[in-house]
Design an enzyme around this catalytic site. Structure first.
Site, PDB file in Angstrom:
ATOM      1  N   HIS A  37      35.074 -10.568   5.755  1.00  6.09           N
ATOM      2  CA  HIS A  37      34.701  -9.239   5.284  1.00  6.09           C
ATOM      3  C   HIS A  37      32.652  -9.246   5.055  1.00  6.09           C
ATOM      4  O   HIS A  37      32.502  -7.823   5.451  1.00  6.09           O
ATOM      5  CB  HIS A  37      34.665  -9.175   3.690  1.00  6.09           C
ATOM      6  N   GLN A 153      44.179  -1.775  15.038  1.00 11.50           N
ATOM      7  CA  GLN A 153      43.703  -1.143  13.790  1.00 11.50           C
ATOM      8  C   GLN A 153      42.403  -0.023  14.467  1.00 11.50           C
ATOM      9  O   GLN A 153      42.023   0.795  13.926  1.00 11.50           O
ATOM     10  CB  GLN A 153      43.797  -1.637  12.409  1.00 11.50           C
TER      11      GLN A 153
HETATM   12  P1  AMP Z   1      41.080  -6.250   5.324  1.00 13.86           P
HETATM   13  O1  AMP Z   1      41.208  -6.666   3.592  1.00 13.86           O
HETATM   14  O2  AMP Z   1      42.212  -8.214   5.283  1.00 13.86           O
HETATM   15  O3  AMP Z   1      41.528  -5.164   4.973  1.00 13.86           O
HETATM   16  O4  AMP Z   1      40.129  -6.392   6.055  1.00 13.86           O
HETATM   17  C1  AMP Z   1      39.131  -5.418   5.598  1.00 13.86           C
HETATM   18  C2  AMP Z   1      38.541  -5.103   6.664  1.00 13.86           C
HETATM   19  O5  AMP Z   1      37.554  -6.681   7.349  1.00 13.86           O
HETATM   20  C3  AMP Z   1      39.141  -4.717   7.725  1.00 13.86           C
HETATM   21  O6  AMP Z   1      38.340  -4.217   9.543  1.00 13.86           O
HETATM   22  C4  AMP Z   1      38.992  -5.920   9.318  1.00 13.86           C
HETATM   23  O7  AMP Z   1      39.379  -6.135  10.548  1.00 13.86           O
HETATM   24  C5  AMP Z   1      38.094  -7.102   8.544  1.00 13.86           C
HETATM   25  N1  AMP Z   1      38.080  -8.548   8.527  1.00 13.86           N
HETATM   26  C6  AMP Z   1      39.489  -9.242   8.666  1.00 13.86           C
HETATM   27  N2  AMP Z   1      38.889 -10.004   8.591  1.00 13.86           N
HETATM   28  C7  AMP Z   1      38.295 -10.558   9.471  1.00 13.86           C
HETATM   29  C8  AMP Z   1      37.729 -11.648  10.296  1.00 13.86           C
HETATM   30  N3  AMP Z   1      38.039 -12.614  10.487  1.00 13.86           N
HETATM   31  N4  AMP Z   1      36.275 -10.958  10.825  1.00 13.86           N
HETATM   32  C9  AMP Z   1      35.667  -9.999  10.607  1.00 13.86           C
HETATM   33  N5  AMP Z   1      36.451  -8.762  10.431  1.00 13.86           N
HETATM   34  C10 AMP Z   1      37.674  -9.427   9.401  1.00 13.86           C
END
Ligand code: AMP
Length: 281
Positions: A37, A153
């Site tokens: 994030h 997504q």
């Molecule tokens: P989430 O909180 O899981 O909904 O993720 C929020 C954002 O963070 C989304 O755009 C995810 O794709 C991104 N995200 C989650 N994990 C990672 C990661 N390991 N590397 C890069 N972006 C991430």
């Protein structure tokens, strides 16, 4: 960093930002933040004058009640991390605050939602797009940052934004990984110690198939992946697909596309993890 819980206050605050002619970069999240994030926040920081993060565990995108209940939450640690990453504003609304804004819309994703995540989590992308659209309408960012870890997504949000004629540029950002290759995820903290070790297999297998993709057929690759997960006692492969990066159509032969990504979802114990690797582009 300002922490704001209501839509009215966020509107007031961002109106003042816009009046100064500042650009807004936005990172929507569900909290339990980690380096993945934060990499999006840092990218937004580089490209915009003002950075907004939202934390909202969106009930619309969970098709399983216990998954929603067990989703990790840790707002104090999240606030500390966002402060360190120099985020300007955290929008942290309650469900009650967001509810009146959420009109269940039925999006037409042109089939992008029929495969992979969409196939195994019916309604998931409609829920994601609903909330992201509401957030885009509240925050009105110039740019919004999404992780490639959730590749399907990114493609679907891109389509929703274009079809809804929202003036937001969607910026995909690389997946951030742990030292052993496991893609960082809020769900990783739900893994037991031995399952956490096992989870590293996912990216190991993906790296291996990237090496083999020039020499083996798609069918051979699929059989290899299935056999690798059959071997590990606590892992259960939900899907493994090799698809065109834009249409997300599963491929039968390499010649069908020049832009190819392999995507997978695997249960390690009870925890469902997803990952992907670009094979050609
Ligand atoms: P989430 O909180 O899981 O909904 O993720 C929020 C954002 O963070 C989304 O755009 C995810 O794709 C991104 N995200 C989650 N994990 C990672 C990661 N390991 N590397 C890069 N972006 C991430």
């Amino acid at each position: 960093m300002q922490i704001i819980n209501t839509i009215i206050e966020v509107n007031d605050h961002l109106d003042a930002v816009r009046e100064k002619g500042l650009s807004i970069g936005f990172v929507p999240t569900m909290g339990a933040l980690h380096e993945g994030h934060l990499s999006l926040i840092r990218e937004a920081r580089k490209e915009n004058d003002f950075v907004v993060c939202s934390i909202f565990v969106n009930p619309e995108q969970f098709n399983n009640k216990s998954d929603l209940e067990n989703y990790p939450r840790n707002i104090e640690a999240d606030v500390d991390m966002l402060n360190d990453a120099k985020c300007d504003l955290l929008f942290f609304p309650s469900e009650l605050e967001m509810q009146p804004k959420i009109k269940t819309e039925s999006f037409d994703f042109g089939g992008l939602e029929k495969v992979m995540e969409g196939k195994f989590r019916p309604g998931h992308f409609n829920g994601v797009a609903t909330i992201v659209k509401v957030l885009f309408e509240i925050i009105e960012p110039q740019r919004a940052y999404f992780g490639m870890k959730d590749y399907q997504q990114v493609v679907i949000i891109h389509k929703m934004t274009k079809d809804s004629k929202l003036p937001v540029e969607i910026i995909p950002c690389p997946t951030v990984r742990e030292e052993d290759g496991l893609a960082m995820s809020s769900r990783n903290q739900l893994l037991s110690k031995s399952d956490r070790k096992q989870a590293a297999t996912i990216f190991k297998v993906l790296k291996m198939i990237k090496i083999h993709s020039g020499f083996s057929t798609i069918n051979e690759i699929k059989e290899y992946v299935e056999s690798q997960f059959r071997k590990s006692k606590n892992a259960k492969l939900e899907y493994f697909e090799i698809v065109d990066m834009y249409s997300l159509k599963p491929l039968k032969a390499w010649a069908e596309s020049n832009n190819v990504i392999a995507c997978t979802a695997v249960y390690i114990g009870d925890v469902r993890l997803i990952d992907n690797i670009i094979l050609f582009s």
